[in-house]
Motif scaffolding. Sequence first.
Motif, PDB file in Angstrom:
ATOM      1  N   ASP A  47       3.317   8.034 -17.255  1.00 39.02           N
ATOM      2  CA  ASP A  47       4.276   7.078 -16.718  1.00 39.02           C
ATOM      3  C   ASP A  47       3.738   6.580 -15.375  1.00 39.02           C
ATOM      4  N   TRP A  71       0.418   6.062 -32.405  1.00 45.72           N
ATOM      5  CA  TRP A  71       1.037   7.308 -31.925  1.00 45.72           C
ATOM      6  C   TRP A  71       1.489   7.166 -30.476  1.00 45.72           C
ATOM      7  N   GLU A  74       4.594   4.985 -30.106  1.00 43.48           N
ATOM      8  CA  GLU A  74       5.804   5.711 -30.529  1.00 43.48           C
ATOM      9  C   GLU A  74       6.264   6.674 -29.442  1.00 43.48           C
ATOM     10  N   ARG A  75       5.326   7.404 -28.833  1.00 41.22           N
ATOM     11  CA  ARG A  75       5.675   8.324 -27.765  1.00 41.22           C
ATOM     12  C   ARG A  75       6.193   7.576 -26.535  1.00 41.22           C
ATOM     13  N   VAL A  77       7.881   4.755 -26.525  1.00 43.29           N
ATOM     14  CA  VAL A  77       9.256   4.332 -26.806  1.00 43.29           C
ATOM     15  C   VAL A  77      10.226   5.491 -26.614  1.00 43.29           C
ATOM     16  N   LYS A  78       9.827   6.669 -27.051  1.00 39.71           N
ATOM     17  CA  LYS A  78      10.681   7.841 -26.876  1.00 39.71           C
ATOM     18  C   LYS A  78      10.883   8.170 -25.402  1.00 39.71           C
ATOM     19  N   ALA A  79       9.884   7.835 -24.562  1.00 38.58           N
ATOM     20  CA  ALA A  79       9.992   8.099 -23.132  1.00 38.58           C
ATOM     21  C   ALA A  79      10.686   6.966 -22.385  1.00 38.58           C
ATOM     22  N   GLY A  80      11.103   5.914 -23.117  1.00 33.35           N
ATOM     23  CA  GLY A  80      11.829   4.818 -22.488  1.00 33.35           C
ATOM     24  C   GLY A  80      10.977   3.635 -22.092  1.00 33.35           C
TER      25      GLY A  80
END
Length: 453
Positions: A47, A71, A74-75, A77-80
Amino acid sequence: MAQGSGLTRGDRNRNRRIAALREAVRRDRAVLAIDLGEDKQVAVLLDHEGRALARKIVKAKAHQLAGLLAWAAERAVKAGFPGLTVACEPTGHRWKALMGLADSAGHGFVCVQSLAVARAREGDDYTRDKTDHRDAYLIGKLVIRLDCYLPERADEAWARLRHLGARRFAQVADVTSCMQQAGDLLGCAWPAPLAAAARPLESVTWLAGMAVVTGRCCGQPGRLRTMGYEKFLAAVRRELPRWGGKYVRHSIVRGLWEALGDTGGVAAQRRGALERLHLLLDDWRALRARLADTEARMTGLLDDLGLTALVTSIDGVSALSGAVMLAETGDLTRFTSGRAVVKHAGLNPSEHTSATISGQTRISRRGRPALRSAAWRAVWGALRHNKVLAAKHAHLTGRDGNRLADGQARTACAAALLRWLWAVITAGQAWDARIAAGQIPAPGRAVTCAAAA
């Protein structure tokens, strides 16, 4: 008059560069930093606070990393984070494959200089420890700080010109090697032919004559005296077209004929050296033919790009010289100024000043070595035909109190040549000696660049 903001030109250029980088490294995008290898890729997702969100090792080639990007997205998006910025070092050809995958997936893409990663490795914990995992993190950390750059995205024509330029650079080195070997062989075993011409290794008549001698003498040049001068001259005439020549220089042929009777040099080395020279001349001729083909392709591509007229409008600059320089710069419209092109070549002055202390100024040498070489070689021809450049050289070498050496002045002329090249191509206007000499103003942004030279 002082500017209202007080900003320097460097401040404004730096602000524009930061704005362009921020478009790719947006705060709503996570950063995927990849330490590229041949068969093993180490990636870390960060981040904008430098926190690692995920790591992954992939055993695949660089062009097979579409799954890794999916991959990471996708990760992210999960972290915002709705987007992704991909970053790597410009390692070999691999970064180009990764850039293509990132562009296809709609991600941002930036590169980090290998030197910056090495310096960050030392500054991170004051050690020189190196691991792929650590390098990947440092790449991402530098990107978050915007210590990165937007790589060149060359289209098909410009990419082809760069490849041809790289091929020509290698071929010129091979031809130069042949010249040096030939001079060394003759200097040891039979030096007399070297006196037959002022610059023998650059004379096609001399080369054709030596091809005749080494092909027939069997290590004993004096044997050819029995054939008589007229037959020797006829043999050289038949050989000349193979070297790209049309007319025989009789003084050179006569000099070679006289050298046949000279027995100077190391006799024990003569037969082997002349045999080796004969084989070397065959290689040399083939290299010259391949070099000529590459140069013809480069000048033809310059025509296709519509730049030949602009490049050759600069007095003393041939289409080939321009093509060689442009092969190293790429599309000049991507540079914000002629000074940026000079920096790209590493020809910009590197100052060392602090308070009242002023150190010696040298060129930075931080750019592309092949571009410095191309601009340097172009200056030697341009100085003989370009009055503005010749006057600049004379001024720099003739000033009282701070006179530059010849090499330093030629370096300054090479930088001026690159600025002129940028000016005429980005402005789309032919070179004007009066503008280049600062005698009249020029319209548009080419004014400052050309006149400042």
